[in-house]
Design a protein around this motif. Structure first.
Motif, short mmCIF file in Angstrom:
data_model
loop_
_atom_site.label_atom_id
_atom_site.label_comp_id
_atom_site.label_asym_id
_atom_site.label_seq_id
_atom_site.Cartn_x
_atom_site.Cartn_y
_atom_site.Cartn_z
N ALA A 42 -37.76 -40.41 -0.11
CA ALA A 42 -39.16 -39.96 -0.26
C ALA A 42 -39.61 -40.23 -1.69
N ALA A 43 -40.91 -40.42 -1.84
CA ALA A 43 -41.50 -40.58 -3.17
C ALA A 43 -42.95 -40.12 -3.08
N GLU A 44 -43.31 -39.13 -3.87
CA GLU A 44 -44.66 -38.58 -3.82
C GLU A 44 -45.15 -38.27 -5.22
N GLU A 45 -46.46 -38.35 -5.39
CA GLU A 45 -47.11 -37.96 -6.63
C GLU A 45 -47.92 -36.70 -6.33
N LEU A 46 -47.92 -35.76 -7.25
CA LEU A 46 -48.66 -34.52 -7.05
C LEU A 46 -50.02 -34.59 -7.73
N GLN A 47 -50.99 -33.90 -7.15
CA GLN A 47 -52.29 -33.76 -7.78
C GLN A 47 -52.12 -32.87 -9.01
N PRO A 48 -53.03 -32.95 -9.98
CA PRO A 48 -52.94 -32.04 -11.14
C PRO A 48 -52.97 -30.58 -10.69
N SER A 49 -52.48 -29.70 -11.56
CA SER A 49 -52.36 -28.29 -11.18
C SER A 49 -53.71 -27.62 -10.97
N THR A 50 -54.81 -28.27 -11.38
CA THR A 50 -56.13 -27.69 -11.13
C THR A 50 -56.37 -27.50 -9.64
N SER A 51 -55.71 -28.30 -8.80
CA SER A 51 -55.91 -28.18 -7.36
C SER A 51 -54.82 -27.34 -6.69
N GLY A 52 -53.96 -26.71 -7.51
CA GLY A 52 -52.86 -25.94 -6.94
C GLY A 52 -53.07 -24.44 -7.03
N VAL A 53 -52.14 -23.73 -6.45
CA VAL A 53 -52.10 -22.27 -6.49
C VAL A 53 -50.67 -21.87 -6.83
N ARG A 54 -50.51 -20.94 -7.75
CA ARG A 54 -49.18 -20.43 -8.09
C ARG A 54 -49.06 -19.04 -7.51
N ILE A 55 -47.98 -18.80 -6.79
CA ILE A 55 -47.74 -17.50 -6.17
C ILE A 55 -46.49 -16.90 -6.80
N ARG A 56 -46.64 -15.72 -7.36
CA ARG A 56 -45.49 -14.99 -7.90
C ARG A 56 -45.07 -13.99 -6.84
N LEU A 57 -43.88 -14.23 -6.27
CA LEU A 57 -43.38 -13.35 -5.23
C LEU A 57 -42.74 -12.13 -5.89
N ALA A 58 -43.07 -10.98 -5.38
CA ALA A 58 -42.59 -9.74 -5.96
C ALA A 58 -41.30 -9.29 -5.27
N GLY A 59 -40.51 -8.56 -6.02
CA GLY A 59 -39.29 -7.99 -5.45
C GLY A 59 -39.62 -6.83 -4.51
N LYS A 60 -38.65 -6.04 -4.21
CA LYS A 60 -38.79 -4.92 -3.27
C LYS A 60 -40.10 -4.16 -3.42
N GLY A 61 -40.88 -4.20 -2.37
CA GLY A 61 -42.08 -3.39 -2.30
C GLY A 61 -43.25 -3.86 -3.13
N GLY A 62 -43.06 -4.87 -3.95
CA GLY A 62 -44.15 -5.36 -4.78
C GLY A 62 -45.05 -6.31 -4.01
N ASN A 63 -46.25 -6.50 -4.50
CA ASN A 63 -47.19 -7.42 -3.87
C ASN A 63 -47.16 -8.77 -4.58
N PRO A 64 -47.22 -9.85 -3.82
CA PRO A 64 -47.28 -11.16 -4.46
C PRO A 64 -48.58 -11.30 -5.25
N GLU A 65 -48.53 -12.08 -6.34
CA GLU A 65 -49.71 -12.40 -7.13
C GLU A 65 -50.06 -13.86 -6.89
N VAL A 66 -51.33 -14.12 -6.65
CA VAL A 66 -51.80 -15.47 -6.41
C VAL A 66 -52.73 -15.87 -7.54
N ASP A 67 -52.38 -16.96 -8.24
CA ASP A 67 -53.19 -17.46 -9.35
C ASP A 67 -53.59 -18.90 -9.05
N PRO A 68 -54.90 -19.17 -9.05
CA PRO A 68 -55.32 -20.57 -8.85
C PRO A 68 -55.05 -21.37 -10.12
N GLY A 69 -54.86 -22.70 -9.95
CA GLY A 69 -54.68 -23.58 -11.10
C GLY A 69 -55.98 -23.70 -11.86
#
Length: 148
Positions: A42-69
């Motif tokens: 496989a070989a792929e190029e990614l779009q710049p992070s402006t088009s991405g979303v970063r999700i921070r998954l939380a440990g026990k009982g925490g809520n994930p955080e979603v941050d747009p690029g």
């Protein structure tokens, strides 16, 4: 063994600046050489992070955080990847060292990482689907026999 060649982002790739035709041709030739050697998976190029979303998954009982690029420029951003099949890590490194880098864009970085092999990953998903379908049909036949 399978290896991922992780191409790190830089300010140019994050800005979405087009590369030269000469670089694009060199990358096409690189992918072609990998394919001809029978190692390209496989070989792929990614779009710049402006088009991405970063999700921070939380440990026990925490809520994930979603941050747009866009995301801050750091060592975690990647611009693309190539997945190859190589007999050794040294062979994978040799292939990575042949990867072209765009001229005038500064230094490039490529990480070579072996992919973890798992027994269940080795099976073709189409075969797994056919096996599941066959198991369903066997189950239905067994149910029909009970009622006959």
């Amino acid at each position: 063994m399978r290896f991922m060649l992780v191409v790190r982002s830089n300010g140019y790739s994050e800005a979405g600046i087009s590369r030269t035709r000469r670089f694009e041709d060199a990358m096409a030739e690189y992918r072609k050489s990998l394919a001809q050697a029978g190692v390209l998976l496989a070989a792929e190029e990614l779009q710049p992070s402006t088009s991405g979303v970063r999700i921070r998954l939380a440990g026990k009982g925490g809520n994930p955080e979603v941050d747009p690029g866009p995301f801050p420029m750091d060592h975690r951003l990647i611009a693309g990847f190539v997945v190859i099949e190589a007999a050794t890590a040294a062979e994978a490194v040799e292939w990575a060292m042949k990867m072209p880098m765009p001229e005038g864009y500064g230094d490039g970085e490529v990480d070579v990482r072996e992919l973890r092999e798992r027994a269940w990953d080795d099976r073709d998903p189409r075969i797994q689907a056919l096996e599941a379908d066959l198991q369903d049909q066997i189950h239905m036949l067994n149910q029909m026999q009970k009622h006959v």
